[in-house]
Motif scaffolding. Structure first.
Motif, PDB file in Angstrom:
ATOM      1  N   ASP A   1       4.530  -5.031   3.442  1.00 32.17           N
ATOM      2  CA  ASP A   1       3.450  -4.849   2.467  1.00 32.17           C
ATOM      3  C   ASP A   1       2.228  -5.708   2.784  1.00 32.17           C
ATOM      4  OD1 ASP A   1       4.867  -2.941   1.113  1.00 32.17           O
ATOM      5  OD2 ASP A   1       5.688  -4.325  -0.368  1.00 32.17           O
TER       6      ASP A   1
ATOM      7  N   HIS B   1      -1.577  -0.114   2.276  1.00 30.73           N
ATOM      8  CA  HIS B   1      -0.747   1.069   2.005  1.00 30.73           C
ATOM      9  C   HIS B   1      -0.961   1.535   0.572  1.00 30.73           C
ATOM     10  CE1 HIS B   1       1.577  -2.266   0.342  1.00 30.73           C
ATOM     11  NE2 HIS B   1       2.209  -1.384  -0.425  1.00 30.73           N
TER      12      HIS B   1
ATOM     13  N   ASP C   1       1.751   2.935  -2.536  1.00 31.97           N
ATOM     14  CA  ASP C   1       3.195   2.901  -2.764  1.00 31.97           C
ATOM     15  C   ASP C   1       3.774   4.318  -2.754  1.00 31.97           C
ATOM     16  OD1 ASP C   1       3.115   0.183  -2.902  1.00 31.97           O
ATOM     17  OD2 ASP C   1       3.232   0.068  -5.088  1.00 31.97           O
TER      18      ASP C   1
ATOM     19  N   HIS D   1      -3.635  -1.154  -1.030  1.00 32.21           N
ATOM     20  CA  HIS D   1      -3.455  -2.590  -1.220  1.00 32.21           C
ATOM     21  C   HIS D   1      -2.561  -3.156  -0.125  1.00 32.21           C
ATOM     22  CE1 HIS D   1      -0.043  -0.650  -3.223  1.00 32.21           C
ATOM     23  NE2 HIS D   1       0.639  -1.771  -3.029  1.00 32.21           N
TER      24      HIS D   1
END
Ligand code: SIN
Ligand code: FE
Length: 293
Positions: free
Chosen positions: A131, A135, A137, A249
């Protein structure tokens, strides 16, 4: 320009006024930032601020909406305290979201609460699970057919360390860049993934595209460096909210965070056409197979 980070004053989880404008900021991919809205730990919970509490085999510590915590290793007393802490966070997040976004409240489904005690900077993960790369989610094993992923995050770092994110360009700009490289959806493959229990339900065309966008974006090191983005530091003792299936994010640094997930069918938005499902349907020029809209 990406959507704004809108700062909202106040220290209270309860008694917040409904706010249509802020709801629509969320729907455009914005982030609502509450710099003084702290999730406060009780004394008995302070020993939970240690990374070893996470079972090394688990990605996160999580608690389903009904049930006990998973992914943690500790004494029975610690696990009891952990359950209580996560329940209290869920309760406060639910209250805040219901008060501020009444249009959504009847339609939100409560998904797991998570506690993330691991230091971001030193954690080693595969590129796909990492993360720290920009990306949106999207869950490989849990197809959601276009449902929205609304998330409430609180930085509970006890040493005043911020949680630093990068926030990327609007969803549509990213989708325009990567959609041409998305492999065609194959229903027979989705059927196999289901039969092999790799997915918990049938992966829809929407889920297929979202996962491919997630992977292509994370894999593209040039995009990661050069795409439009800004750095946002969420202070210790703060809370923020976004549609994490839409807002690009990446976490850069930080340690100790709480997170609550909600799902919601996009038709309950003010502007369903602004959802990832709405945008992808328009860009593809056809109804996506198996979608919920
Ligand atoms: C996420 O990418 O969904 C989580 C980011 C974080 O750990 O702050
Ligand atoms: Fe994410």
């Amino acid at each position: 320009m990406h959507e704004p980070i809108v700062e909202i004053p106040g220290t209270a989880w309860t008694g917040r006024q409904p706010d249509d404008q802020l709801t629509q900021t969320l729907e455009r991919g914005g982030v609502l930032y509450f710099p003084n809205l702290a999730f406060t730990l009780q004394d008995a919970e302070l020993p939970l601020l240690r990374p070893e509490l996470r079972d090394a085999k688990s990605r996160n510590i999580s608690q389903p909406a009904r049930g006990v915590v998973k992914g943690a290793v500790g004494t029975p007393d610690e696990l009891a305290a952990l359950n209580g802490m996560m329940q209290r966070f869920r309760h406060q997040a639910v209250q805040m979201v219901n008060d501020m976004f009444p249009r959504y409240s009847a339609h939100l489904r409560l998904e797991p609460t998570s506690y993330r005690p691991t230091e971001v900077e030193t954690r080693v993960q595969s590129w796909r699970a990492d993360d720290k790369r920009l990306h949106v989610d999207s869950f490989p094993s849990r197809p959601n057919r276009g449902e929205r992923i609304l998330r409430v995050f609180s930085n509970i770092n006890p040493h005043q360390q911020p949680r630093v994110w990068r926030v990327g360009e609007p969803f549509e700009a990213m989708a325009q860049q990567f959609l041409p490289d998305v492999a065609p959806y194959r229903p027979w493959l989705a059927g196999w993934l289901r039969r092999l229990r790799i997915t918990k339900s049938l992966r829809s065309e929407y889920d297929h595209i979202m996962l491919q966008l997630h992977d292509q974006m994370k894999r593209d090191t040039t995009y990661q460096k050069e795409a439009e983005q800004s750095v946002v530091a969420f202070a210790a003792g703060s809370t923020w909210v976004c549609f994490s299936d839409q807002t690009l994010h990446a976490v850069h640094s930080g340690q100790f965070m709480m997170e609550q997930t909600f799902f919601m069918p996009p038709q309950h938005q003010y502007r369903p056409e602004q959802s990832p499902l709405g945008i992808l349907t328009r860009l593809k020029g056809h109804q996506l197979k198996g979608a919920r809209l």
